[in-house]
Design an enzyme around this catalytic site. Sequence first.
Site, PDB file in Angstrom:
ATOM      1  N   HIS A 126       2.956   7.072  -6.472  1.00 25.47           N
ATOM      2  CA  HIS A 126       3.878   8.061  -5.909  1.00 25.47           C
ATOM      3  C   HIS A 126       5.132   8.076  -6.771  1.00 25.47           C
ATOM      4  O   HIS A 126       5.535   7.050  -7.328  1.00 25.47           O
ATOM      5  CB  HIS A 126       4.210   7.649  -4.471  1.00 25.47           C
ATOM      6  CG  HIS A 126       4.960   8.652  -3.672  1.00 25.47           C
ATOM      7  ND1 HIS A 126       6.306   8.919  -3.868  1.00 25.47           N
ATOM      8  CD2 HIS A 126       4.569   9.446  -2.640  1.00 25.47           C
ATOM      9  CE1 HIS A 126       6.703   9.830  -2.992  1.00 25.47           C
ATOM     10  NE2 HIS A 126       5.677  10.174  -2.249  1.00 25.47           N
ATOM     11  N   ASP A 203       4.350  -0.987  -2.890  1.00 23.73           N
ATOM     12  CA  ASP A 203       4.587   0.201  -2.083  1.00 23.73           C
ATOM     13  C   ASP A 203       3.618   0.122  -0.898  1.00 23.73           C
ATOM     14  O   ASP A 203       2.421   0.362  -1.036  1.00 23.73           O
ATOM     15  CB  ASP A 203       4.333   1.452  -2.918  1.00 23.73           C
ATOM     16  CG  ASP A 203       4.394   2.740  -2.110  1.00 23.73           C
ATOM     17  OD1 ASP A 203       4.583   2.673  -0.876  1.00 23.73           O
ATOM     18  OD2 ASP A 203       4.225   3.823  -2.704  1.00 23.73           O
ATOM     19  N   GLN A 206       1.630   3.385   2.847  1.00 25.42           N
ATOM     20  CA  GLN A 206       0.371   3.819   3.443  1.00 25.42           C
ATOM     21  C   GLN A 206      -0.462   2.644   3.953  1.00 25.42           C
ATOM     22  O   GLN A 206      -1.569   2.854   4.453  1.00 25.42           O
ATOM     23  CB  GLN A 206      -0.443   4.619   2.417  1.00 25.42           C
ATOM     24  CG  GLN A 206       0.214   5.903   1.951  1.00 25.42           C
ATOM     25  CD  GLN A 206       0.364   6.939   3.048  1.00 25.42           C
ATOM     26  OE1 GLN A 206      -0.293   6.860   4.083  1.00 25.42           O
ATOM     27  NE2 GLN A 206       1.215   7.919   2.838  1.00 25.42           N
ATOM     28  N   LYS A 229       6.117   6.986   8.957  1.00 25.96           N
ATOM     29  CA  LYS A 229       4.676   6.999   8.738  1.00 25.96           C
ATOM     30  C   LYS A 229       3.947   6.066   9.717  1.00 25.96           C
ATOM     31  O   LYS A 229       2.714   6.016   9.724  1.00 25.96           O
ATOM     32  CB  LYS A 229       4.355   6.598   7.300  1.00 25.96           C
ATOM     33  CG  LYS A 229       4.861   7.590   6.262  1.00 25.96           C
ATOM     34  CD  LYS A 229       4.445   7.194   4.862  1.00 25.96           C
ATOM     35  CE  LYS A 229       5.107   8.066   3.800  1.00 25.96           C
ATOM     36  NZ  LYS A 229       4.715   9.485   3.876  1.00 25.96           N
ATOM     37  N   CYS A 369       3.495  14.239  -4.475  1.00 26.49           N
ATOM     38  CA  CYS A 369       4.453  13.404  -5.222  1.00 26.49           C
ATOM     39  C   CYS A 369       3.723  12.433  -6.144  1.00 26.49           C
ATOM     40  O   CYS A 369       4.127  11.268  -6.297  1.00 26.49           O
ATOM     41  CB  CYS A 369       5.383  12.649  -4.276  1.00 26.49           C
ATOM     42  SG  CYS A 369       6.454  13.719  -3.307  1.00 26.49           S
TER      43      CYS A 369
END
Length: 414
Positions: A126, A203, A206, A229, A369
């Site tokens: 991303h 990251d 998710q 999220k 992104c």
Amino acid sequence: MSDAFRRERYPYLRHNAERVYLDSAATSQRPDAVLDAESAFARTEYAAVHRGSSMATGEATWGFEGARERIARFVGAGEGEIVFTENATDALNVIALGLSDASAGLGGDELALRPGDEIVVTEAEHHANLIPWQRLARRTGAVLRAVPVDEHGLWSVDDLAGVVGARTRLVAFAHVSNVTGAIAPVADVVQVARGVNALTVLDACQSAPHLPLDLRALGVDFAAFSSHKMLGPTGIGALYGRAELLDLLPPARTGGSTISTVTIDDAQFLPAPQRFEAGTQPVTQAVGFGAAAEYLSGIGMDRVRRHEAEMAGLLVEAVEAVPGVRMIGPRAGAERAGLVSFVVDGVHAHDVGQFLDDRGITVRTGHHCAQPLHRRLGVAATTRASAYVYTSADDVAAFGSALAEVRAFFGADR
């Protein structure tokens, strides 16, 4: 289906009873429990935190720090290892800016990068986990290197090991790709990075909402994830850092609430996490974030993962059942998160998204992104359908039926 998974728990889904919401990878819906926690705090406990000695301040601070404790427990961290940020993008920038300041001699010499040092990312990242490292490389003279992906948008730990070298100082990568749904072998990546004494930045945007997550056990040095999220409000995220590293990292934002002593010429900063939380904090959002972590913990992240694995399988089947539709990412039967991105032959992704939206199905379209990844795949954009705890088999079936009509509607099946 357990009551915790039912869409009736979510006001947006109650209000839009006929709509199929398959865009949770972008922003998830909030349950009543989270909205009620935010509202109760704003109505009865709202005050400044960590400022003053009044009862009001004490109660607000208790709510704020209680949220930090719940979030830390949710991701397997200590309370002092969770820093509230504006969002996950901000968290990643806080790390990069801190390393930049360390490299400029503003503290944390152990974290300094020198000209010729290397920062490793993957082509699947991303932009939020790419652009900060581009800037850091330019500021420090470091070299940015990328792990290549294959024709499906995937990379392996062997690919990464081939890029990591003796000058590598930092490896930044996503736990779960927001485009392919691929789940990274985090422990293996950490082992490769440790072999050359490089830091790891994960990251977890998710993964935190969808997988059981224990950041300490994974061994990463830093991580970032977002509230919105994982059933929480927008406007707040979290930075995780190992305690000893956070106390070495120079704060990217300075001002009130971060300091122990200030003179006209200098300032001494508090220990983490307060050293990173300058100014007035998003206290109501933090309370909602903590409530979301508690809500998901109540469901059980193992149950969340099992449900989403089932939805992921159904999404893959729905996409692969339609002729002229190409799926991005892991093949059918391979492990993936509960999202699938795809290309419809002869129809632009934005048109696909509009067609589905007209039929009451919310998906995401665009490059998500992740322009370098899409460029590597030879496409300008993809359509992405993503599931969460409130997604049902009926939702996926409705999506599959509508997707099967797209090419005929645009005359692309001739």
